[in-house]
Write a protein that holds these residues in place. Structure first.
Motif, PDB file in Angstrom:
ATOM      1  N   LEU A   1       0.658  -0.876   0.073  1.00 25.87           N
ATOM      2  CA  LEU A   1       0.390   0.107  -0.205  1.00 25.87           C
ATOM      3  C   LEU A   1       0.790   1.267   0.232  1.00 25.87           C
ATOM      4  CD1 LEU A   1      -3.116  -0.846   2.444  1.00 25.87           C
ATOM      5  CD2 LEU A   1      -3.131  -0.988   0.177  1.00 25.87           C
TER       6      LEU A   1
ATOM      7  N   LYS B   1      -3.046   1.469  -7.487  1.00 22.48           N
ATOM      8  CA  LYS B   1      -4.666   1.504  -8.423  1.00 22.48           C
ATOM      9  C   LYS B   1      -4.893   0.541  -7.921  1.00 22.48           C
ATOM     10  CE  LYS B   1      -4.126   5.340 -11.748  1.00 22.48           C
ATOM     11  NZ  LYS B   1      -4.582   4.659 -12.922  1.00 22.48           N
TER      12      LYS B   1
ATOM     13  N   ASN C   1     -10.988  -0.630  -0.151  1.00 21.39           N
ATOM     14  CA  ASN C   1     -12.179  -0.132  -0.528  1.00 21.39           C
ATOM     15  C   ASN C   1     -12.956   0.261  -0.553  1.00 21.39           C
ATOM     16  OD1 ASN C   1     -14.354  -2.415  -1.608  1.00 21.39           O
ATOM     17  ND2 ASN C   1     -13.161  -1.757  -3.627  1.00 21.39           N
TER      18      ASN C   1
ATOM     19  N   LEU D   1     -10.218   1.296  -3.450  1.00 20.85           N
ATOM     20  CA  LEU D   1      -9.197   0.936  -3.723  1.00 20.85           C
ATOM     21  C   LEU D   1      -9.224  -0.180  -4.614  1.00 20.85           C
ATOM     22  CD1 LEU D   1      -5.631   0.218  -3.975  1.00 20.85           C
ATOM     23  CD2 LEU D   1      -6.260  -1.100  -1.511  1.00 20.85           C
TER      24      LEU D   1
END
Ligand code: ATP
Length: 238
Positions: A151, A156, A183, A188
């Motif tokens: 992360l 993306k 998400n 994400l």
């Protein structure tokens, strides 16, 4: 809607072994897509082929409108795909902080402090272990570090290979909650490879089943959870 990632007729393998036989799969921006399948089905190979190693022998991988089929992995990472590989593969002799710094090496240093604080917020355990070497972390902590390291590259699209492998149910739940939160809160996009089919299908918007290097079924996570064949093969006794 065009896909963020499109895998089109991809074949790949190792020497004389063909592990993927013409795989088609799409991931749209903002989705969690899960791939389930038995040991040796080719799930990890698909994830690695998306990243360029092994390279596809035929077919193509298109990401964000670009053909990345034969592109070196480091370029793909710079374009926003991060992978948290199976077996975690964090740098054992480096500390937690050093591992996270490495994950951030594909993005501008200006983001580092805020992103680090965000990771420690998601995984407070990592903050407590900041100066500990990766190799001495527990399995669950190593998994958290692998995800946090991925992360730090501000992806993306996050590729996660069996994040629940070998972990206690409570830690699995925590990790899946973090994935759902990333998400929902940040949009994400996640591609999740899992043998822990029940949790992975519950988390997924859509899912695919792979058998012997071929996609045999796809649908919403709920569709596959309700499917008798999926239940018999991947959920019974689970
Ligand atoms: P698992 O859930 O057990 O990790 P998987 O679905 O991820 O399985 P892969 O690891 O992609 O499956 O393996 C697919 C096939 O490719 C298997 O037959 C495996 O033995 C073979 N394979 C994987 N990696 C290599 C390699 N480096 N060299 C040769 N064959 C390999």
């Amino acid at each position: 809607m065009s896909a963020l990632l499109s895998v089109e007729g991809v074949a790949a393998g190792y020497g004389k072994i063909t592990a993927l036989h013409g795989v088609d799969l799409q991931i749209h921006a903002g989705e969690i897509v899960t791939l389930i399948g038995a040991n040796g089905a080719g799930k990890s190979t698909l994830m690695m082929t998306i990243c360029g190693s092994p390279q596809a022998r035929s077919g193509r991988v298109v990401y964000d409108g670009r053909d990345i089929t034969r592109q070196p992995t480091h370029l793909t990472m710079r374009q926003g795909i991060a992978q948290s590989p199976e077996g975690r593969r964090i740098f054992q002799r480096m500390t937690v902080l050093e591992n996270l710094r490495l994950g951030a090496s594909v993005v501008s240093p200006e983001y580092f402090d805020a992103d680090l604080a965000r990771m420690y917020d998601l995984f407070p355990r990592l903050k407590e272990r900041e100066s500990q070497r990766g190799g001495t972390l527990s399995g669950g902590e190593q998994q958290m570090l692998a995800i946090a390291r991925a992360l730090m590259g501000r992806p993306k699209l996050l590729l996660l290979d069996e994040p629940s492998l070998g972990l206690a149910p409570l830690i699995v739940r925590h990790i899946f909650e973090v994935i759902r939160e990333l998400n929902q809160r940040e949009g994400l996009t996640v591609f999740l490879v899992e043998q822990n089919a029940f949790h992975a299908l519950k988390l997924a918007h859509r899912a695919y089943v792979m058998v012997n290097g071929r996609i045999t079924m796809s649908g919403t996570g709920q569709d596959l959870l309700n499917n008798d064949d999926v239940r018999a093969a991947y959920l019974e006794g689970g």
